[in-house]
Design a protein around this motif. Structure first.
Motif, PDB file in Angstrom:
ATOM      1  N   ARG A   1      59.727  94.868 -24.879  1.00 44.51           N
ATOM      2  CA  ARG A   1      60.861  95.298 -24.063  1.00 44.51           C
ATOM      3  C   ARG A   1      61.243  94.191 -23.061  1.00 44.51           C
ATOM      4  NH1 ARG A   1      60.882 101.492 -22.033  1.00 44.51           N
ATOM      5  NH2 ARG A   1      59.243 100.802 -20.628  1.00 44.51           N
TER       6      ARG A   1
ATOM      7  N   VAL B   1      66.777  99.501 -18.374  1.00 47.51           N
ATOM      8  CA  VAL B   1      65.716  99.070 -19.283  1.00 47.51           C
ATOM      9  C   VAL B   1      66.278  99.143 -20.698  1.00 47.51           C
ATOM     10  CG1 VAL B   1      63.416  99.595 -20.148  1.00 47.51           C
ATOM     11  CG2 VAL B   1      63.958  99.982 -17.743  1.00 47.51           C
TER      12      VAL B   1
ATOM     13  N   GLU C   1      55.627  97.022 -24.018  1.00 45.06           N
ATOM     14  CA  GLU C   1      56.138  96.445 -22.767  1.00 45.06           C
ATOM     15  C   GLU C   1      56.487  94.956 -22.951  1.00 45.06           C
ATOM     16  OE1 GLU C   1      53.037  97.566 -20.003  1.00 45.06           O
ATOM     17  OE2 GLU C   1      54.284  99.174 -19.177  1.00 45.06           O
TER      18      GLU C   1
END
Length: 231
Positions: free
Chosen positions: A228, A9, A225
């Motif tokens: 990202r 991530v 989110e």
């Protein structure tokens, strides 16, 4: 993917700014915990250096005295959102920095350029070292400390809502007195020459006046989110 390695991530740096009583700390800690990020309360660092000045007899009305001492205390911030810590010269000051005496003097100490330079460098070092990314909350993160942050959020709320929340935290505090103190501090922090409290041009503004804490957290988590996913 080689060797069946788990997808990594991308690290994400999130700046959350805004005045007192907007839910910054509660939101930032919860978002960091939910997303596995580090967390930094920059206000605690300014409180820590203010506490040190008060404890060491530095005249907090004398910018020159403050500037001369700005490099002396060793300030360490633990960045675990589940239990953030702050020490000055090895002593745990998480409680002492929240006193009314420190609160009343932190704006004056924070306005001294040498103090801001010292603490800003500290904040940048901590943010750069966060392995998965970090949520950094304060007043000048998106504008001055981390102008290249992946996501900048500016929390706002009416003075009435902020005073009510802050009075709830300070058990037994008079809402009107709290409101006046908040407005006074906002004015001091917004008008200082060095790194004033300000909203970055590219920040997402979230008005928390009518929102529950859970709703604010959900909103910010979604924004992080999305950011990202797009990296």
């Amino acid at each position: 993917m080689e060797n069946g390695a788990a997808p990594t991530v991308p690290a994400v740096i999130v700046a959350i700014d805004g005045p007192s009583g907007t839910g910054k700390s509660s939101t930032s800690k919860a978002v960091a915990a939910q997303l596995g990020l580090s967390y930094l309360d920059t206000g605690a660092q300014y409180r820590a250096i203010t506490w040190w000045m008060v404890n060491n007899g530095i005249d907090t009305d004398d910018p020159h005295a403050i500037a001369a001492a700005a490099g002396k205390p060793e300030i360490l911030s633990g960045t675990d959102p589940a239990g953030p810590t702050i020490t000055v010269d090895g002593a745990d000051v998480a409680g002492p920095i929240r006193t009314q005496e420190v609160t009343s003097k932190v704006s004056a100490v924070s306005a001294v350029p040498e103090v801001r330079t010292r603490i800003t460098e500290l904040q940048r070092t901590i943010a750069a070292a966060a392995p998965l990314g970090i949520v950094v909350e304060g007043r000048d993160i998106g504008t001055t400390v981390l102008p290249d942050a992946d996501l900048k959020i500016f929390l706002t709320a009416s003075a009435e809502a902020r005073a009510a929340r802050r009075s709830g935290e300070l058990k037994g505090a008079d809402v009107n007195v709290t409101r006046e103190a908040l407005i006074k501090r906002d004015a001091a922090d917004s008008s200082r020459k060095t790194s004033p409290l300000a909203k970055a041009d590219d920040a997402v503004e979230v008005d928390t006046t009518e929102l529950t804490l859970a709703q604010v957290i959900e909103c910010v988590v979604t924004l992080v989110e999305e950011k990202r996913a797009g990296k």
